[in-house]
Design a protein around this motif. Structure first.
Motif, PDB file in Angstrom:
ATOM      1  N   SER A 142       0.808  -1.151  -0.090  1.00 43.49           N
ATOM      2  CA  SER A 142      -0.046   0.039  -0.141  1.00 43.49           C
ATOM      3  C   SER A 142       0.883   1.213  -0.114  1.00 43.49           C
ATOM      4  O   SER A 142       2.034   1.108   0.253  1.00 43.49           O
ATOM      5  CB  SER A 142      -0.928   0.234   1.301  1.00 43.49           C
ATOM      6  N   ALA A 143       0.289   2.181  -0.346  1.00 46.06           N
ATOM      7  CA  ALA A 143       1.077   3.637  -0.225  1.00 46.06           C
ATOM      8  C   ALA A 143       1.497   3.649   1.042  1.00 46.06           C
ATOM      9  O   ALA A 143       2.858   4.091   0.940  1.00 46.06           O
ATOM     10  CB  ALA A 143       0.105   4.643  -0.565  1.00 46.06           C
ATOM     11  N   GLU A 144       1.011   3.487   2.199  1.00 45.83           N
ATOM     12  CA  GLU A 144       1.502   3.724   3.479  1.00 45.83           C
ATOM     13  C   GLU A 144       2.665   2.911   3.784  1.00 45.83           C
ATOM     14  O   GLU A 144       3.731   3.419   4.169  1.00 45.83           O
ATOM     15  CB  GLU A 144       0.421   3.467   4.464  1.00 45.83           C
ATOM     16  N   ARG A 145       2.699   1.625   3.325  1.00 48.11           N
ATOM     17  CA  ARG A 145       3.921   0.701   3.584  1.00 48.11           C
ATOM     18  C   ARG A 145       4.939   1.089   2.535  1.00 48.11           C
ATOM     19  O   ARG A 145       6.055   1.026   3.191  1.00 48.11           O
ATOM     20  CB  ARG A 145       3.483  -0.791   3.352  1.00 48.11           C
ATOM     21  N   ILE A 146       4.666   1.423   1.297  1.00 51.49           N
ATOM     22  CA  ILE A 146       5.742   2.170   0.507  1.00 51.49           C
ATOM     23  C   ILE A 146       6.273   3.066   1.028  1.00 51.49           C
ATOM     24  O   ILE A 146       7.713   3.231   0.924  1.00 51.49           O
ATOM     25  CB  ILE A 146       5.246   2.464  -1.074  1.00 51.49           C
ATOM     26  N   ARG A 147       5.836   4.349   1.694  1.00 54.20           N
ATOM     27  CA  ARG A 147       6.494   5.298   2.355  1.00 54.20           C
ATOM     28  C   ARG A 147       7.135   5.182   3.669  1.00 54.20           C
ATOM     29  O   ARG A 147       8.200   5.585   3.800  1.00 54.20           O
ATOM     30  CB  ARG A 147       5.291   6.382   2.819  1.00 54.20           C
ATOM     31  N   ARG A 148       6.916   4.042   4.194  1.00 48.02           N
ATOM     32  CA  ARG A 148       7.573   3.395   5.419  1.00 48.02           C
ATOM     33  C   ARG A 148       8.938   2.972   4.949  1.00 48.02           C
ATOM     34  O   ARG A 148      10.099   3.305   5.676  1.00 48.02           O
ATOM     35  CB  ARG A 148       6.854   2.398   6.344  1.00 48.02           C
ATOM     36  N   ALA A 149       8.825   2.086   3.836  1.00 46.41           N
ATOM     37  CA  ALA A 149       9.968   1.418   3.383  1.00 46.41           C
ATOM     38  C   ALA A 149      10.893   2.338   2.649  1.00 46.41           C
ATOM     39  O   ALA A 149      12.148   2.265   2.954  1.00 46.41           O
ATOM     40  CB  ALA A 149       9.693   0.423   2.400  1.00 46.41           C
ATOM     41  N   ALA A 150      10.421   3.496   2.434  1.00 49.96           N
ATOM     42  CA  ALA A 150      11.317   4.800   1.599  1.00 49.96           C
ATOM     43  C   ALA A 150      12.234   5.190   2.722  1.00 49.96           C
ATOM     44  O   ALA A 150      13.162   5.940   2.299  1.00 49.96           O
ATOM     45  CB  ALA A 150      10.321   5.759   1.095  1.00 49.96           C
ATOM     46  N   ALA A 151      12.336   4.913   4.105  1.00 51.75           N
ATOM     47  CA  ALA A 151      13.032   5.633   4.754  1.00 51.75           C
ATOM     48  C   ALA A 151      14.511   4.746   4.976  1.00 51.75           C
ATOM     49  O   ALA A 151      15.285   5.298   5.450  1.00 51.75           O
ATOM     50  CB  ALA A 151      12.441   5.561   6.229  1.00 51.75           C
ATOM     51  N   HIS A 152      14.290   3.910   4.086  1.00 49.33           N
ATOM     52  CA  HIS A 152      15.714   3.045   4.120  1.00 49.33           C
ATOM     53  C   HIS A 152      16.637   2.862   3.040  1.00 49.33           C
ATOM     54  O   HIS A 152      16.083   3.726   1.946  1.00 49.33           O
ATOM     55  CB  HIS A 152      15.183   1.484   4.395  1.00 49.33           C
ATOM     56  N   SER A 153      17.871   2.534   3.028  1.00 44.18           N
ATOM     57  CA  SER A 153      18.658   2.731   1.582  1.00 44.18           C
ATOM     58  C   SER A 153      18.034   1.744   0.607  1.00 44.18           C
ATOM     59  O   SER A 153      18.549   0.644   0.341  1.00 44.18           O
ATOM     60  CB  SER A 153      20.039   2.045   2.232  1.00 44.18           C
ATOM     61  N   ILE A 154      17.063   2.070  -0.041  1.00 49.50           N
ATOM     62  CA  ILE A 154      16.438   1.195  -1.161  1.00 49.50           C
ATOM     63  C   ILE A 154      16.482   1.935  -2.540  1.00 49.50           C
ATOM     64  O   ILE A 154      16.011   3.088  -2.356  1.00 49.50           O
ATOM     65  CB  ILE A 154      15.032   0.656  -0.727  1.00 49.50           C
ATOM     66  N   GLY A 155      17.275   1.317  -3.421  1.00 49.55           N
ATOM     67  CA  GLY A 155      17.407   2.244  -4.658  1.00 49.55           C
ATOM     68  C   GLY A 155      16.292   2.163  -5.253  1.00 49.55           C
ATOM     69  O   GLY A 155      15.723   3.235  -6.084  1.00 49.55           O
ATOM     70  N   ILE A 156      15.351   1.106  -5.372  1.00 53.51           N
ATOM     71  CA  ILE A 156      14.013   1.206  -6.239  1.00 53.51           C
ATOM     72  C   ILE A 156      12.919   0.367  -5.595  1.00 53.51           C
ATOM     73  O   ILE A 156      13.412  -0.704  -4.939  1.00 53.51           O
ATOM     74  CB  ILE A 156      14.191   0.978  -7.660  1.00 53.51           C
ATOM     75  N   MET A 157      11.687   0.611  -5.335  1.00 51.35           N
ATOM     76  CA  MET A 157      10.728  -0.088  -4.834  1.00 51.35           C
ATOM     77  C   MET A 157       9.567  -0.686  -6.044  1.00 51.35           C
ATOM     78  O   MET A 157       9.461   0.111  -6.973  1.00 51.35           O
ATOM     79  CB  MET A 157       9.878   0.637  -3.882  1.00 51.35           C
ATOM     80  N   PHE A 158       8.976  -1.826  -5.795  1.00 51.98           N
ATOM     81  CA  PHE A 158       7.884  -2.351  -6.789  1.00 51.98           C
ATOM     82  C   PHE A 158       6.660  -2.489  -5.837  1.00 51.98           C
ATOM     83  O   PHE A 158       6.796  -3.238  -4.826  1.00 51.98           O
ATOM     84  CB  PHE A 158       8.462  -3.740  -7.242  1.00 51.98           C
ATOM     85  N   THR A 159       5.650  -2.131  -6.355  1.00 46.01           N
ATOM     86  CA  THR A 159       4.267  -2.075  -5.709  1.00 46.01           C
ATOM     87  C   THR A 159       4.134  -3.685  -5.540  1.00 46.01           C
ATOM     88  O   THR A 159       4.468  -4.343  -6.324  1.00 46.01           O
ATOM     89  CB  THR A 159       3.207  -1.665  -6.619  1.00 46.01           C
ATOM     90  N   LYS A 160       3.176  -4.145  -4.894  1.00 43.20           N
ATOM     91  CA  LYS A 160       2.885  -5.458  -4.759  1.00 43.20           C
ATOM     92  C   LYS A 160       1.976  -5.707  -5.722  1.00 43.20           C
ATOM     93  O   LYS A 160       1.550  -4.935  -6.617  1.00 43.20           O
ATOM     94  CB  LYS A 160       1.975  -5.905  -3.456  1.00 43.20           C
ATOM     95  N   GLY A 161       1.895  -7.056  -6.458  1.00 46.60           N
ATOM     96  CA  GLY A 161       1.275  -7.240  -7.619  1.00 46.60           C
ATOM     97  C   GLY A 161      -0.035  -6.713  -7.731  1.00 46.60           C
ATOM     98  O   GLY A 161      -1.108  -7.123  -6.813  1.00 46.60           O
ATOM     99  N   ILE A 162      -0.517  -5.933  -8.734  1.00 47.33           N
ATOM    100  CA  ILE A 162      -1.718  -5.137  -8.559  1.00 47.33           C
ATOM    101  C   ILE A 162      -2.761  -5.987  -9.528  1.00 47.33           C
ATOM    102  O   ILE A 162      -2.560  -6.457 -10.551  1.00 47.33           O
ATOM    103  CB  ILE A 162      -1.878  -3.735  -9.279  1.00 47.33           C
ATOM    104  N   ARG A 163      -3.816  -6.220  -8.749  1.00 45.99           N
ATOM    105  CA  ARG A 163      -4.825  -7.183  -9.510  1.00 45.99           C
ATOM    106  C   ARG A 163      -6.297  -6.355  -9.405  1.00 45.99           C
ATOM    107  O   ARG A 163      -6.438  -5.415  -8.803  1.00 45.99           O
ATOM    108  CB  ARG A 163      -5.314  -8.330  -8.585  1.00 45.99           C
ATOM    109  N   PRO A 164      -6.998  -6.647 -10.281  1.00 43.62           N
ATOM    110  CA  PRO A 164      -8.391  -6.046 -10.446  1.00 43.62           C
ATOM    111  C   PRO A 164      -9.215  -5.739  -9.308  1.00 43.62           C
ATOM    112  O   PRO A 164      -9.749  -4.941  -8.812  1.00 43.62           O
ATOM    113  CB  PRO A 164      -9.203  -6.785 -11.375  1.00 43.62           C
ATOM    114  N   GLN A 165      -9.436  -7.126  -8.625  1.00 41.40           N
ATOM    115  CA  GLN A 165     -10.073  -7.106  -7.119  1.00 41.40           C
ATOM    116  C   GLN A 165      -9.184  -7.414  -6.026  1.00 41.40           C
ATOM    117  O   GLN A 165      -7.998  -8.080  -6.188  1.00 41.40           O
ATOM    118  CB  GLN A 165     -11.123  -8.142  -7.305  1.00 41.40           C
ATOM    119  N   PRO A 166      -9.521  -6.663  -4.960  1.00 41.57           N
ATOM    120  CA  PRO A 166      -8.900  -7.342  -3.655  1.00 41.57           C
ATOM    121  C   PRO A 166      -9.206  -8.641  -3.180  1.00 41.57           C
ATOM    122  O   PRO A 166     -10.204  -9.455  -3.819  1.00 41.57           O
ATOM    123  CB  PRO A 166      -9.323  -6.395  -2.581  1.00 41.57           C
TER     124      PRO A 166
END
Ligand SMILES: Cc1cc2nc3c(=O)[nH]c(=O)nc-3n(C[C@H](O)[C@H](O)[C@H](O)COP(=O)(O)O)c2cc1C
Length: 364
Positions: free
Chosen positions: A31-55
């Motif tokens: 989720s956006a929230e989890r991605i922003r949390r991860a962004a505080a670390h030394s990560i060059g690039i992030m990939f969203t979890k696999g996006i599907r049509p339905q939850p």
């Protein structure tokens, strides 16, 4: 050379990443929230979890430690396409690199192209398509490419059949990069107290990642980078700076981790980056990019040997007895507190070399 003098920046999909480390698809980018949390670390690039049509609702439990350093999962995104569009909108203003990953498995190639176009309007840095069916993946790339200006990459499943041919077609269809690989599965592990599978999925099966799968990824990245002249992301079993070096040597530009940060926390990215700098500085490697493809060059000059035999360096040997225990030829012999190899018995298998804690044995 000092660790902070080492260049770790890499070019990937036209982006200059601050380091080669990636957090790929998984719950940590769910989720956006989890991605922003991860962004505080030394990560060059992030990939969203696999996006599907339905939850999706993943039956419990859906993640478990397996063995000492591996992981089982049967985990699908608990937010669907509409929510992901909102989350990507929320992430539009960011100071880190983000790839939107489409779980192509669950949609037709046409639907994937429609999703990609819609996602591209939210301005991720790139789009990745993940699929287990090569023909479908090729169709999806062909339909998506003309509709999306952003860099477009694919993530391959383990053991993709007809790899060279599939990659060639994907390159012709216009991909900009390749990631390998998804977790390996379906596989099954069982709790021997209850007899039940460790995963709560309908048939109890799940997907394996973490250290157990690393040699599969290393070989895969080695092969992919023989066949394509595009940046490759190696993910699968990486857990240390040494693993990042290994992946780079077989051709990876970017190296991902999911199981390790899930098991030990996102700070592993900071630790791996620091250790990577130290490792390269100690060896006077000023730029990580200079190591890429080293293994291909070494393999080209490698000579097949049949006459190498183990030799013990007496100044290093502590006579711990490990080589004696593992040798099926009974070649090492302890004489008066020191260990020697009987050359006429040794067949040069190399097992003793790999287990010697003192690194006192070499093959000559
Ligand atoms: C819990 C979990 C969920 C994952 N979800 C996805 C996903 O939604 N899409 C995908 O392409 N890969 C997914 N993966 C695979 C990872 O991105 C990665 O390719 C794989 O786990 C190998 O890396 P590792 O050994 O570092 O975990 C998932 C992995 C785990 C462990």
């Amino acid at each position: 050379m000092q660790p902070d003098e080492v260049n770790l920046t890499v070019d990937f999909l036209g982006l200059r990443l601050p380091n080669p480390l990636a957090l790929t698809e998984g719950p940590l980018t769910g989720s956006a929230e989890r991605i922003r949390r991860a962004a505080a670390h030394s990560i060059g690039i992030m990939f969203t979890k696999g996006i599907r049509p339905q939850p999706a609702t993943s039956p419990n439990p859906f993640i478990a430690k397996s063995g000492r350093r591996s992981l089982m999962n049967a985990d699908w995104s608990d937010i669907g396409f509409e929510q992901w569009l909102l989350d990507l909108e929320e992430l539009r203003d960011r100071d880190f690199f983000l790839v939107a990953s489409i779980a192509k498995n669950y949609v037709t190639p046409q639907q994937a192209a429609d999703m990609a176009e819609e996602i591209a309007r939210r301005r991720p840095d790139a789009i990745s398509l993940v699929d287990y069916d090569p023909a479908d993946l090729i169709r999806a790339v062909k339909l998506t490419r003309p509709r999306v200006k952003l860099p477009l990459m694919v993530k391959l499943c383990p053991f993709m059949p007809r790899l060279e041919e599939v990659l060639k077609t994907l390159v012709e269809a216009g991909i900009d990069g390749v990631a390998a690989m998804d977790s390996i599965g379906p596989v099954l592990t069982v709790d021997i107290e209850t007899g039940l599978p460790t995963m709560g999925s309908a048939d109890g099966s799940g997907y394996l990642s973490g250290e157990a799968i690393k040699p599969v990824t290393v070989k895969y990245v080695y092969e992919i980078s023989r066949f394509v002249n595009l940046p490759v992301l190696g993910v699968g079993g990486v857990s240390s700076a040494e693993d990042v070096v290994e992946m780079t040597m077989v051709g990876a530009t970017v190296v991902g981790m999911v199981a390790k940060p899930l098991l030990q926390g996102l700070q592993v990215f900071d630790q791996v980056e620091e250790k990577l700098r130290e490792h390269l500085a100690r060896r006077n490697v000023a730029d990580i990019n200079s190591l890429r493809g080293l293994t291909h060059r070494r393999v080209a000059e490698m000579q097949t040997r049949y006459d190498a035999r183990a030799v013990i360096d007496a100044t290093q040997c502590t006579s711990c007895g490990l080589c004696v225990r593992v040798c099926f030829q009974q070649a090492p012999l302890e004489v008066d507190g020191s260990t020697q190899i009987q050359r006429d018995r040794c067949v040069g298998c190399g097992l003793c070399v790999s287990v010697c804690p003192q690194k006192a044995i070499t093959l000559r």
